[in-house]
Design a protein around this motif. Sequence first.
Motif, PDB file in Angstrom:
ATOM      1  N   SER A   1      -6.579  -1.351   2.559  1.00 48.45           N
ATOM      2  CA  SER A   1      -5.346  -0.573   2.668  1.00 48.45           C
ATOM      3  C   SER A   1      -4.649  -0.806   3.996  1.00 48.45           C
ATOM      4  O   SER A   1      -5.170  -1.471   4.901  1.00 48.45           O
ATOM      5  CB  SER A   1      -5.655   0.920   2.504  1.00 48.45           C
TER       6      SER A   1
ATOM      7  N   SER B   1      -9.512  -2.416  -2.398  1.00 46.32           N
ATOM      8  CA  SER B   1      -9.551  -1.204  -1.576  1.00 46.32           C
ATOM      9  C   SER B   1      -9.067  -1.436  -0.150  1.00 46.32           C
ATOM     10  O   SER B   1      -9.141  -0.525   0.679  1.00 46.32           O
ATOM     11  CB  SER B   1     -10.983  -0.656  -1.530  1.00 46.32           C
TER      12      SER B   1
ATOM     13  N   ARG C   1      -1.190   0.072 -11.966  1.00 43.01           N
ATOM     14  CA  ARG C   1      -2.022   1.278 -11.995  1.00 43.01           C
ATOM     15  C   ARG C   1      -2.567   1.529 -13.406  1.00 43.01           C
ATOM     16  O   ARG C   1      -3.710   1.973 -13.572  1.00 43.01           O
ATOM     17  CB  ARG C   1      -1.207   2.476 -11.512  1.00 43.01           C
TER      18      ARG C   1
ATOM     19  N   ASP D   1       0.827  -1.197   0.000  1.00 44.32           N
ATOM     20  CA  ASP D   1       0.000   0.000   0.000  1.00 44.32           C
ATOM     21  C   ASP D   1       0.867   1.255   0.000  1.00 44.32           C
ATOM     22  O   ASP D   1       0.582   2.234  -0.702  1.00 44.32           O
ATOM     23  CB  ASP D   1      -0.925  -0.011   1.219  1.00 44.32           C
ATOM     24  N   GLN D   2       1.962   1.239   0.779  1.00 42.43           N
ATOM     25  CA  GLN D   2       2.879   2.373   0.786  1.00 42.43           C
ATOM     26  C   GLN D   2       3.554   2.545  -0.571  1.00 42.43           C
ATOM     27  O   GLN D   2       3.732   3.674  -1.050  1.00 42.43           O
ATOM     28  CB  GLN D   2       3.944   2.180   1.876  1.00 42.43           C
TER      29      GLN D   2
ATOM     30  N   GLU E   1       3.410   0.671 -11.009  1.00 42.27           N
ATOM     31  CA  GLU E   1       2.913   1.581 -12.048  1.00 42.27           C
ATOM     32  C   GLU E   1       2.197   0.819 -13.156  1.00 42.27           C
ATOM     33  O   GLU E   1       1.168   1.275 -13.684  1.00 42.27           O
ATOM     34  CB  GLU E   1       4.071   2.394 -12.628  1.00 42.27           C
TER      35      GLU E   1
ATOM     36  N   VAL F   1      -4.281  -2.833  -8.370  1.00 46.13           N
ATOM     37  CA  VAL F   1      -3.258  -2.710  -7.339  1.00 46.13           C
ATOM     38  C   VAL F   1      -2.638  -4.084  -7.139  1.00 46.13           C
ATOM     39  O   VAL F   1      -3.230  -5.100  -7.494  1.00 46.13           O
ATOM     40  CB  VAL F   1      -3.834  -2.185  -6.005  1.00 46.13           C
TER      41      VAL F   1
ATOM     42  N   THR G   1       2.261   1.801  -3.367  1.00 46.83           N
ATOM     43  CA  THR G   1       1.230   2.279  -4.295  1.00 46.83           C
ATOM     44  C   THR G   1       0.898   3.748  -4.067  1.00 46.83           C
ATOM     45  O   THR G   1       0.770   4.523  -5.017  1.00 46.83           O
ATOM     46  CB  THR G   1      -0.043   1.432  -4.147  1.00 46.83           C
ATOM     47  N   THR G   2       0.762   4.149  -2.812  1.00 46.80           N
ATOM     48  CA  THR G   2       0.279   5.503  -2.508  1.00 46.80           C
ATOM     49  C   THR G   2       1.388   6.556  -2.432  1.00 46.80           C
ATOM     50  O   THR G   2       1.132   7.738  -2.643  1.00 46.80           O
ATOM     51  CB  THR G   2      -0.502   5.507  -1.185  1.00 46.80           C
ATOM     52  N   THR G   3       2.608   6.131  -2.130  1.00 42.11           N
ATOM     53  CA  THR G   3       3.696   7.106  -1.982  1.00 42.11           C
ATOM     54  C   THR G   3       4.783   6.967  -3.033  1.00 42.11           C
ATOM     55  O   THR G   3       5.659   7.833  -3.118  1.00 42.11           O
ATOM     56  CB  THR G   3       4.351   6.984  -0.596  1.00 42.11           C
TER      57      THR G   3
ATOM     58  N   VAL H   1      -9.000  -2.358  -8.797  1.00 41.44           N
ATOM     59  CA  VAL H   1      -9.354  -1.464  -7.697  1.00 41.44           C
ATOM     60  C   VAL H   1     -10.840  -1.564  -7.379  1.00 41.44           C
ATOM     61  O   VAL H   1     -11.273  -1.230  -6.268  1.00 41.44           O
ATOM     62  CB  VAL H   1      -8.961  -0.011  -8.018  1.00 41.44           C
TER      63      VAL H   1
END
Length: 446
Positions: free
Chosen positions: A291, A289, A253, A180-181, A250, A258, A183-185, A283
Amino acid sequence: MTTTRPDPAAPSSTREPLRVALLGCGVVGSQVARMILTRPDDIVARVGRPVELAGIAVAHVGRPRHGLDSRLFTDDPMALVTRDDIDIVIELIGGIDPARTLLLAALEHGHSVVTANKALLAAYGDELNKAAEAHGVDLYYEAAVAGAIPIVRPLRESLVGDQVTRVMGIVNGTTNFILDQMTTTGASFEAALADAQARGFAEADPTADVEGYDAAAKAALLASLAFHTRMRGDQVYREGITGITPDDIEAARDMDCVIKLLAVCQAGKDGIVARVHPALVPVSHPLGSVSGAFNAVFVEAREAGHLMFLGPGAGGSPTASAVMGDLVTVARNSVRGVAGPPQAVFDEYPILPMDDVRTRFQIRIQVRDEPGVLAAVATIFAHHEVSLQTVQQSAIEGADKADGWSATLKILTHEARESDVEACVAELTQSKAVNAAPRVIRVEGM
């Protein structure tokens, strides 16, 4: 041996307390001990009889433990679990030995057992379940899979009259947090792991989590329960997440997906299979979803349809909650003079090899941007009977066109056999049109 149960018709005020032996007093064990000691009225209301902490086995008796009476502690766990005045043993020390020896001794002495030890259950669950049934006592282990999420009992009891065909879940909070990190950061695996360790989500040695061993043990338990058979942890196919890169994130995405470390247990007419590996999940899928350090388990049953279980998957409080739920259930059974239903084993199903598993795949290939390349690649897929659903070609940003390797093919296959895809990838790797080994990741939930 035969155990004598108290008369369930006797008034609760006249009954002796049920006495509990606790093995281990770490993060979870200390929480469980304090919950037993500080909630006596709640427990009596739920059980119908007092529950008393009779002893705690630890490696270092002299270590101070705030709020716990030092007289409870012992460094002789075998003496504790074989005491005649013990009714229930809670095991939270983990590992195979001495936990296996201690729990077998407890069961043979007529003591019910509550454990969170997925590694032990994945390796010796059949032996422990048979011992519990032979001696007319309980073996409960809700906390062994997915922390506070109630999934063991629904599979063991609530869905026992249905036919579960598939269980797919995120059952390791550490890896879900890391992915998750990433993916989001946009963090690398190494940076996300360091963050997880700093927050207490990952151990100093994270191997069991990031290499999938923890999830594989849980997958074995889920498969055994869902399909009413016996499966060991070493019969689960396993891949970890250490090879996942920001480029993989990526690429996921780009497909509105994910990456999750999934435990997938399937039953078919030819047998069953359990596997743990990274996978692309849309997703839009319920698991997509989920997380942070949360866990989730998605169950498909013939009559009940699709069921989703979601919640905290790790940590002292969530795991202690699951342990206490089992303790109350086992204590209630003891008060009534009965044991709960044993794990149902209807048949020994063949365990299918991973080569026979069918799923979808995303395959990324670096190729020369020149005529005929796509046709050559498609011919290799066709030769191995791997059908292509979509093919996208994109230029590699910053690539030196002089060296020829300037394009990436992103291929999504239709459902294909694992061994056919492996053979296809092996031939692609040797092709003059392809630069290095393709990147391959399975796709679930589409």
